[in-house]
Scaffold this active site. Structure first.
Site, PDB file in Angstrom:
ATOM      1  N   TRP A  73       0.837  -1.194   0.000  1.00 21.72           N
ATOM      2  CA  TRP A  73       0.000   0.000   0.000  1.00 21.72           C
ATOM      3  C   TRP A  73       0.876   1.249   0.000  1.00 21.72           C
ATOM      4  CZ3 TRP A  73      -5.215   1.499   0.550  1.00 21.72           C
ATOM      5  CH2 TRP A  73      -5.428   2.810   0.991  1.00 21.72           C
TER       6      TRP A  73
ATOM      7  N   ASP B 195       0.408   9.140   1.002  1.00 18.57           N
ATOM      8  CA  ASP B 195       1.050  10.453   0.935  1.00 18.57           C
ATOM      9  C   ASP B 195       2.538  10.402   0.585  1.00 18.57           C
ATOM     10  OD1 ASP B 195      -1.391  10.912   2.080  1.00 18.57           O
ATOM     11  OD2 ASP B 195      -0.621  11.995   3.816  1.00 18.57           O
TER      12      ASP B 195
ATOM     13  N   GLN C 192       4.259   7.176   2.356  1.00 20.10           N
ATOM     14  CA  GLN C 192       3.563   6.292   3.273  1.00 20.10           C
ATOM     15  C   GLN C 192       3.424   4.908   2.628  1.00 20.10           C
ATOM     16  OE1 GLN C 192       1.663   7.737   6.587  1.00 20.10           O
ATOM     17  NE2 GLN C 192       3.795   8.232   6.163  1.00 20.10           N
TER      18      GLN C 192
ATOM     19  N   PHE D 230       3.532   8.207  10.447  1.00 17.46           N
ATOM     20  CA  PHE D 230       2.685   8.903   9.485  1.00 17.46           C
ATOM     21  C   PHE D 230       3.398  10.126   8.909  1.00 17.46           C
ATOM     22  CE2 PHE D 230      -1.854   7.257  10.650  1.00 17.46           C
ATOM     23  CZ  PHE D 230      -1.433   5.963  10.434  1.00 17.46           C
ATOM     24  N   SER D 231       2.644  10.987   8.245  1.00 15.94           N
ATOM     25  CA  SER D 231       3.232  11.980   7.337  1.00 15.94           C
ATOM     26  C   SER D 231       4.085  13.039   8.030  1.00 15.94           C
ATOM     27  CB  SER D 231       2.132  12.665   6.539  1.00 15.94           C
ATOM     28  OG  SER D 231       1.601  11.795   5.587  1.00 15.94           O
TER      29      SER D 231
ATOM     30  N   ARG E 241      -1.423  16.885  13.639  1.00 14.96           N
ATOM     31  CA  ARG E 241      -0.498  15.972  12.967  1.00 14.96           C
ATOM     32  C   ARG E 241       0.144  16.653  11.755  1.00 14.96           C
ATOM     33  NH1 ARG E 241      -5.665  13.207  12.415  1.00 14.96           N
ATOM     34  NH2 ARG E 241      -6.624  13.498  10.370  1.00 14.96           N
ATOM     35  N   ASP E 242       1.106  15.952  11.152  1.00 16.26           N
ATOM     36  CA  ASP E 242       1.708  16.299   9.860  1.00 16.26           C
ATOM     37  C   ASP E 242       2.636  17.512   9.935  1.00 16.26           C
ATOM     38  OD1 ASP E 242       0.059  14.247   8.999  1.00 16.26           O
ATOM     39  OD2 ASP E 242      -1.447  15.594   8.147  1.00 16.26           O
TER      40      ASP E 242
ATOM     41  N   GLU F 164      -4.763  19.204   7.195  1.00 16.10           N
ATOM     42  CA  GLU F 164      -3.710  18.195   7.145  1.00 16.10           C
ATOM     43  C   GLU F 164      -2.576  18.652   6.235  1.00 16.10           C
ATOM     44  OE1 GLU F 164      -5.237  13.855   8.019  1.00 16.10           O
ATOM     45  OE2 GLU F 164      -5.906  14.503   6.043  1.00 16.10           O
TER      46      GLU F 164
END
Length: 250
Positions: free
Chosen positions: A9, A12, A28, A72-73, A130-131, A186
């Protein structure tokens, strides 16, 4: 040319950067199956943006650690001999994603994760956080973190540092209008152009998910961004969470 790993998979793009003679594209990535889970950072690099080398995943979740459910990102920046990646540390037992960092000193072939979180908790009054996006401006480092406020507005929080180690919370860089629909921001990205700048945000709805990506152009003063009305960067929800690539001229 579209980059893709041989299986698994992806979503981003992260950490687009130029360092140690190579352009780097992280993303990701779940190397273990075609589903969103067990998120790593996949990694390609290229000396000239034409032929790309697929490297082993650069970042992986740490079992039982502060990023046990996914890295994550975020983004990556070069600082002398080191390439430093900042990312959202995901765990299923908390709603926010603290900011973590890892660095490489051998051309991005191996990475050392910092044992402590860079920024462990969000400002008060947030319901999403986040991010990180880090860049260098006027002799110091700056970071935006995307967020949603309890009153339904989206925002990007500004932090600053002189060494990429210790970060100080400054203020909200920009917040959406109070009479707009509920939103969270985001993957904020900021590009300064002299006295002006462009802020790119991906608009996230707490129930509906991605709604699209917009750009806001304007001017910064004392850490606050005054912007014109947002303009779609593309139409529809499928163009989402793009990443800027700061690169040398020529």
């Amino acid at each position: 040319m579209h980059l893709r790993p041989p299986h698994g998979w992806i979503n981003d793009p992260n950490g687009l950067s130029f360092h140690d003679g190579h352009y780097h594209v992280f993303f990701q990535y779940n190397p273990h199956g075609p589903r969103h889970g067990d998120i790593h950072w996949g990694h390609f690099r290229s000396p000239a943006l034409t032929h790309w080398q697929l490297l082993p995943p650069a970042l992986a979740p740490s079992p039982g650690g502060y990023d046990a459910d996914g890295r994550f990102s975020g983004n990556a920046v070069g600082d002398g001999e080191r390439l430093v990646a900042f990312y959202s540390a995901n765990r299923a037992d908390r709603w926010w994603q603290p900011i973590a960092a890892t660095e490489s000193r051998d051309g991005s072939l191996s990475w050392t994760k910092r044992p402590e979180l860079v920024i462990p908790e969000p400002p008060s009054g947030t319901t999403m956080w986040r991010d990180p996006y880090v860049w260098r401006q006027d002799g110091h480092w700056r970071m935006l973190v995307g967020a949603a406020l309890a009153d339904g507005r989206g925002t990007a929080f500004l932090y600053e540092s002189h060494d990429l180690e210790q970060w100080t919370y400054e203020r909200s860089f920009l917040t959406s209008e109070p009479d707009g629909p509920d939103t969270g921001w985001e993957c904020p990205q900021y590009a300064p152009f002299g006295e002006r700048g462009a802020l790119i945000i991906s608009d996230w709805h707490p129930q509906d998910g991605p709604r699209g990506t917009v750009v806001l152009s304007g001017r910064e003063e004392n850490g606050r961004f005054s912007a014109a009305a947002p303009v779609p960067l593309d139409h529809g929800p499928d163009f989402y969470a793009p990443a800027l690539l700061p690169a040398p001229d020529g």
